[in-house]
Motif scaffolding. Structure first.
Motif, PDB file in Angstrom:
ATOM      1  N   ASP A 159       0.256  -1.994   8.616  1.00 41.08           N
ATOM      2  CA  ASP A 159       1.541  -1.516   8.081  1.00 41.08           C
ATOM      3  C   ASP A 159       1.843  -2.146   6.720  1.00 41.08           C
ATOM      4  O   ASP A 159       2.363  -1.485   5.804  1.00 41.08           O
ATOM      5  N   GLN A 160       1.513  -3.429   6.573  1.00 41.63           N
ATOM      6  CA  GLN A 160       1.726  -4.090   5.289  1.00 41.63           C
ATOM      7  C   GLN A 160       0.823  -3.488   4.217  1.00 41.63           C
ATOM      8  O   GLN A 160       1.235  -3.326   3.047  1.00 41.63           O
ATOM      9  N   GLN A 163       2.333  -0.274   2.978  1.00 41.75           N
ATOM     10  CA  GLN A 163       3.430  -0.493   2.036  1.00 41.75           C
ATOM     11  C   GLN A 163       2.906  -0.853   0.646  1.00 41.75           C
ATOM     12  O   GLN A 163       3.453  -0.412  -0.371  1.00 41.75           O
ATOM     13  N   ILE A 166       1.870   2.312  -1.025  1.00 42.14           N
ATOM     14  CA  ILE A 166       3.028   3.087  -1.487  1.00 42.14           C
ATOM     15  C   ILE A 166       3.578   2.488  -2.779  1.00 42.14           C
ATOM     16  O   ILE A 166       3.911   3.199  -3.730  1.00 42.14           O
ATOM     17  N   GLN A 167       3.668   1.154  -2.809  1.00 40.81           N
ATOM     18  CA  GLN A 167       4.186   0.489  -4.005  1.00 40.81           C
ATOM     19  C   GLN A 167       3.291   0.716  -5.220  1.00 40.81           C
ATOM     20  O   GLN A 167       3.776   0.822  -6.354  1.00 40.81           O
ATOM     21  N   SER A 173       5.849   8.165  -1.676  1.00 41.14           N
ATOM     22  CA  SER A 173       6.968   7.407  -1.098  1.00 41.14           C
ATOM     23  C   SER A 173       8.033   8.294  -0.488  1.00 41.14           C
ATOM     24  O   SER A 173       8.941   7.803   0.196  1.00 41.14           O
ATOM     25  N   GLN A 176       7.937  10.017   5.600  1.00 38.90           N
ATOM     26  CA  GLN A 176       7.984   9.017   6.667  1.00 38.90           C
ATOM     27  C   GLN A 176       6.551   8.713   7.112  1.00 38.90           C
ATOM     28  O   GLN A 176       5.844   9.582   7.617  1.00 38.90           O
ATOM     29  N   LYS A 179       3.837   4.541  12.101  1.00 34.98           N
ATOM     30  CA  LYS A 179       3.456   3.162  12.352  1.00 34.98           C
ATOM     31  C   LYS A 179       2.002   3.088  12.831  1.00 34.98           C
ATOM     32  O   LYS A 179       1.513   3.986  13.513  1.00 34.98           O
TER      33      LYS A 179
END
Length: 627
Positions: A159-160, A163, A166-167, A173, A176, A179
């Motif tokens: 999950d990290q 992210q 996405i960043q 972004s 949804q 998970k």
């Protein structure tokens, strides 16, 4: 009968059989009609000939099953093959020629994995009892909790990484993101999926739902998707790169393959690595520990533990009525046996009798002491004959019926060195018209017994004809193709087709035995075919019954009435002293001289029918008991 009488009878039979063991005493029940447990016909369409045996030598029973007979307890039965609704062909295979199929090999390997603690049972195969999974060696909910911490840590790491992607703009972004979920790889798939020294422990397919979610979002926004940029393979590569920035996992390497993110151990030690899952030591010891499988062969006798297992099996597997699964029916069906036990004694016998002897036995299968299955078998001079198998429903996932059949075949192979005549494994009856009975032909190469001339025909040769019609004179194939093997005691003089009925094995015995069946009745009408004239002079007649033999003070009323009915007044004991512990034997040609015409007319058709179904040799060897 006194012990002296038994001993003298045994000695006489010993010289005749070469195996010892008394004499065969048979009572004839004639033709019987009953409803059929296979085709479920409401009519009494199952037609068989029935006998009951007070005692039966193993040699005589071997000869009977080579003529299509089977036993249920002390009751012997044989279908009239050309008349019954579901013809039942005796099936056997030569143990030394047995070639296990891939499915049978899988069954053996599956049980080995189970014993090694490496078999993960699917939920649909797990027992409804919560405590059973632990005894079966499956992964319990408590054990699953032990691996959850490391799986949760790996999920958070993915999950990290998502992210970070996405960043960095690698993933959109405006959607949804699902998970991540990490799953444990089951033991039997690890070796197949792993390459090199590493072992696959966990895997995640999160790239697939992420790719699907992105595709739905971009499609709704009418954004054109370029090539395979958003494929699961591409996304898994992105996440792998991002996970290297999140941190490292001691003792675990991360690789991707076809869109899956795989977590591998640094060695094949798997869960035993302390730095991977510190709290998995106890679980690792359980996985590496082998369960103990024991097979115990014991003579047939009543065992309360076996009876309890039988009840569970009948109620859960066959959905029997509880009122029918009682101790008396179990004893009558699977405990009582007329076979006279033959034990190896002396150097001569040790060359022809296996270490266990000949007779009826129960083969117990135990896992760490727990009784999981019982195979009821008859061990005879030429074969091991399977009678019935019942097993613990909690162990259904192990296919114990197939496994026990393989073990029984192996038993014949192993004991043939000690007993050269012991060559075959008899599976009971094969009913081609009943789909649930066809599994027996999967044990190859098998043979079917011709119901007319009692010759053995390869199953593969017989199958095309059985596909066309239920009743086939299999020996006709031999005449045209010369591919059959002749039974040593076969008689070629018989001109009738006869057979028998309901069998058993693992999951298929609706015939629970003999004259006590409420659904069965004797057919007293004469056969459609006139009795064939045959020489019945040498049939051995016994004028007594087991229920009468021990009567000393007086001849029972029923027996006395029978003798008067057939006009055999000379057969009545002259005094109590003469009747004490004595039995009466006649050859028919001598007995009929003492009978009036009515008695002869009544008995001769019965004897002709009896001789026809058991054969000349057996009719002159076994005692035909008039009750």
């Amino acid at each position: 009968m006194s012990s002296k009488k038994v001993k003298s009878a045994n000695d006489a039979s010993s010289s005749r059989d070469g195996l010892g063991g008394g004499e065969s005493v048979i009572a004839d029940h004639g033709r019987r009609r009953s409803t059929c447990g296979y085709c479920k016909s409401p009519a009494r369409s199952s037609i068989s000939h029935g006998l009951s045996a007070e005692t039966l030598t193993v040699s005589d029973y071997q000869a009977l099953i080579d003529r299509g007979w089977r036993r249920s307890g002390c009751y012997l039965y044989k279908h009239e093959m050309d008349k019954t609704c579901c013809p039942s062909y005796t099936i056997r295979l030569k143990a030394s020629d047995f070639v296990p199929s891939k499915e049978q090999q899988r069954v053996s390997r599956r049980l080995e994995r189970f014993l090694d603690g490496k078999l993960d049972v699917q939920p649909k195969e797990q027992t409804e009892h919560t405590g059973a999974s632990s005894s079966l060696g499956t992964t319990t909910s408590e054990e699953k909790c032990k691996v959850e911490p490391v799986m949760e840590d790996l999920s958070k790491m993915i999950d990290q990484a998502v992210q970070l992607c996405i960043q960095s703009g690698e993933l959109p972004s405006n959607m949804q993101i699902p998970k991540a979920s990490v799953k444990k790889v089951i033991c039997d798939k690890r070796k197949k999926l792993s390459k090199g020294p590493e072992q696959l422990l966990y895997t995640s397919n999160v790239a697939f739902p992420i790719a699907a979610a992105i595709k739905r979002t971009l499609t709704s926004d009418k954004v054109e998707i370029e090539g395979n940029k958003l494929s699961p393979e591409t996304i898994s590569e992105m996440l792998l790169s991002a996970m290297s920035k999140v941190g490292e996992t001691a003792g675990i390497s991360i690789k991707v393959s076809k869109g899956h993110i795989n977590f591998l151990s640094a060695s094949k030690a798997s869960l035993s690595e302390k730095d991977v899952v510190p709290n998995e030591t106890l679980h690792a010891k359980k996985d590496s520990r082998k369960l103990k499988l024991e097979m115990r062969l014991k003579r047939s006798s009543f065992d309360p533990e076996e009876h309890e297992l039988y009840k569970r099996y009948q109620l859960k597997v066959h959905n029997d009525n509880p009122s029918h699964v009682v101790e008396s029916s179990y004893r009558r069906f699977l405990v009582y046996s007329p076979l006279i036990y033959v034990q190896p004694s002396g150097h001569d016998d040790e060359q022809v009798v296996p270490p266990c002897g000949f007779g009826s036995f129960h083969q117990q299968y135990r896992v760490d002491g727990r009784l999981v299955a019982v195979g009821v078998v008859d061990i005879l001079p030429k074969c091991l004959s399977s009678v019935y198998l019942f097993w613990d429903p909690d162990y259904a996932f192990l296919s114990l019926g197939k496994y026990s059949a393989i073990q029984e075949i192996n038993w014949v192979r192993e004991n043939q060195a000690r007993c050269p005549s012991l060559e075959y494994y008899y599976l009971g009856y094969y009913i081609h018209s009943c789909s649930k009975m066809r599994y027996k032909a999967a044990y190859r190469p098998s043979e079917l017994l011709c119901p007319l001339r009692f010759k053995w025909v390869p199953f593969e040769v017989a199958r095309p004809l059985l596909d066309k019609k239920r009743y086939v004179i299999l020996s006709d194939i031999k005449e045209s193709q010369n591919q059959c093997s002749l039974v040593p005691h076969a008689s070629e003089t018989l001109a009738t087709s006869e057979h028998e009925d309901m069998e058993q094995g693992e999951t298929n015995d609706d015939f629970m035995g003999g004259s006590d069946d409420e659904d069965e009745e004797m057919d007293e009408s004469e056969s459609e075919d006139a009795y064939i004239e045959s020489d019945i002079d040498n049939i051995v007649i016994g004028l007594y019954g087991s229920q009468y033999r021990y009567k000393v003070k007086e001849t029972p009323f029923r027996f006395r009435s029978l003798l008067k009915l057939i006009g055999c007044h000379q057969c009545l004991p002259l005094s109590n002293s003469h009747a004490d512990n004595k039995t009466k034997r006649w050859i028919w040609k001598d007995l009929r001289k003492m009978l009036n015409p009515v008695g002869r007319k009544q008995l001769e058709p019965m004897l002709q029918s009896y001789r026809k179904v058991v054969g000349d040799e057996l009719s002159e060897r076994m005692v035909y008991e008039i009750r």
